[in-house]
Scaffold this motif. Structure first.
Motif, PDB file in Angstrom:
ATOM      1  N   ASN A  75       0.886  -1.166   0.000  1.00 45.47           N
ATOM      2  CA  ASN A  75       0.000   0.000   0.000  1.00 45.47           C
ATOM      3  C   ASN A  75       0.921   1.213   0.000  1.00 45.47           C
ATOM      4  O   ASN A  75       1.448   1.611   1.042  1.00 45.47           O
ATOM      5  N   HIS A  81      -0.074   7.506  -6.495  1.00 43.61           N
ATOM      6  CA  HIS A  81      -0.562   8.400  -7.541  1.00 43.61           C
ATOM      7  C   HIS A  81       0.519   9.320  -8.100  1.00 43.61           C
ATOM      8  O   HIS A  81       0.275  10.057  -9.043  1.00 43.61           O
ATOM      9  N   ILE A 102      -6.979   0.422   1.042  1.00 39.97           N
ATOM     10  CA  ILE A 102      -8.058   0.218   2.012  1.00 39.97           C
ATOM     11  C   ILE A 102      -9.376   0.695   1.399  1.00 39.97           C
ATOM     12  O   ILE A 102     -10.403   0.031   1.487  1.00 39.97           O
ATOM     13  N   THR A 103      -9.318   1.851   0.777  1.00 41.26           N
ATOM     14  CA  THR A 103     -10.518   2.437   0.175  1.00 41.26           C
ATOM     15  C   THR A 103     -10.592   2.064  -1.300  1.00 41.26           C
ATOM     16  O   THR A 103      -9.589   1.687  -1.914  1.00 41.26           O
TER      17      THR A 103
HETATM   18  O1  CA2 Z   1      -7.042   3.607   0.416  1.00 38.15           O
HETATM   19  C1  CA2 Z   1      -5.821   3.497   0.605  1.00 38.15           C
HETATM   20  O2  CA2 Z   1      -5.313   2.527   1.150  1.00 38.15           O
HETATM   21  C2  CA2 Z   1      -4.887   4.628   0.193  1.00 38.15           C
HETATM   22  O3  CA2 Z   1      -3.698   4.050  -0.313  1.00 38.15           O
HETATM   23  C3  CA2 Z   1      -4.610   5.434   1.449  1.00 38.15           C
HETATM   24  C4  CA2 Z   1      -3.749   6.676   1.184  1.00 38.15           C
HETATM   25  C5  CA2 Z   1      -4.355   7.500   0.059  1.00 38.15           C
HETATM   26  O4  CA2 Z   1      -3.515   8.601  -0.231  1.00 38.15           O
HETATM   27  C6  CA2 Z   1      -4.587   6.694  -1.197  1.00 38.15           C
HETATM   28  O5  CA2 Z   1      -5.191   7.511  -2.168  1.00 38.15           O
HETATM   29  C7  CA2 Z   1      -5.485   5.504  -0.901  1.00 38.15           C
HETATM   30  C8  CA2 Z   1      -3.671   7.546   2.426  1.00 38.15           C
HETATM   31  C9  CA2 Z   1      -3.157   6.837   3.614  1.00 38.15           C
HETATM   32  C10 CA2 Z   1      -3.423   7.686   4.794  1.00 38.15           C
HETATM   33  O6  CA2 Z   1      -3.678   6.823   5.865  1.00 38.15           O
HETATM   34  C11 CA2 Z   1      -4.288   7.320   6.968  1.00 38.15           C
HETATM   35  C12 CA2 Z   1      -4.781   6.399   7.841  1.00 38.15           C
HETATM   36  C13 CA2 Z   1      -5.428   6.820   8.961  1.00 38.15           C
HETATM   37  C14 CA2 Z   1      -5.529   8.171   9.228  1.00 38.15           C
HETATM   38  C15 CA2 Z   1      -5.012   9.096   8.343  1.00 38.15           C
HETATM   39  C16 CA2 Z   1      -4.365   8.662   7.211  1.00 38.15           C
END
Ligand code: CA2
Length: 142
Positions: A75, A81, A102-103
């Motif tokens: 991840n 991106h 995750i999303t």
């Molecule tokens: O959905 C995902 O796993 C992402 O890789 C998460 C990234 C995001 O920039 C991608 O577009 C999608 C962000 C990770 C941030 O993780 C956090 C977890 C908990 C609280 C705040 C941030």
């Protein structure tokens, strides 16, 4: 045999911030679920970094120094991106890398999240199943 999970920037905050987007489970919860699903078939190692170069160094080490790693669950966070450098590192190692999120990045409002620079060099992509995405990716490597 080992499966290496690599988490990129900000994923150290899992379960502590933005639970409405990323849920309230922690990295420890995710690792417990992955290890239970994998069982005795592989050891699961975990690495997280907020630094692009450290992620690249870990990919290189997995590919060329750690003889027992069979595959990687990655991840790359927001570097997904933006980072041609991480894409190049994935392409340069002889191990399958499964991209996870995750999303469901394609359903998110920021259109930059709809583009992945690493997907073309990954073995597959799993997105949108919460922390279960990691388990699905690990099982796919087995
Ligand atoms: O959905 C995902 O796993 C992402 O890789 C998460 C990234 C995001 O920039 C991608 O577009 C999608 C962000 C990770 C941030 O993780 C956090 C977890 C908990 C609280 C705040 C941030």
């Amino acid at each position: 045999m080992k499966i290496l999970i690599i988490d990129g920037p900000n994923l150290n905050l899992l379960g502590k911030r933005e639970p409405e987007i990323y849920g309230s489970q922690t990295t420890a919860d995710m690792l417990a679920e992955v290890r239970a699903a994998v069982g005795g078939r592989a050891e699961v190692e975990y690495f997280q970094s907020n630094h692009e170069g450290e992620i690249i160094d870990r990919l290189h080490a997995a590919g060329y120094a750690d003889a027992d790693i069979a595959g990687i669950v990655l991840n790359a966070g927001a570097y997904t991106h933006t980072s041609l450098a991480i894409a190049d590192a994935i392409a340069a190692i002889p191990l399958p890398v499964v991209e996870v999120h995750i999303t469901n990045v394609h359903a998110r409002p920021e259109t930059i999240r709809h583009t992945s620079l690493i997907s073309p060099v990954c073995r597959g992509v799993i997105a949108g199943f919460g922390l279960r995405s990691y388990t699905l990716a690990a099982l796919s490597l087995l």
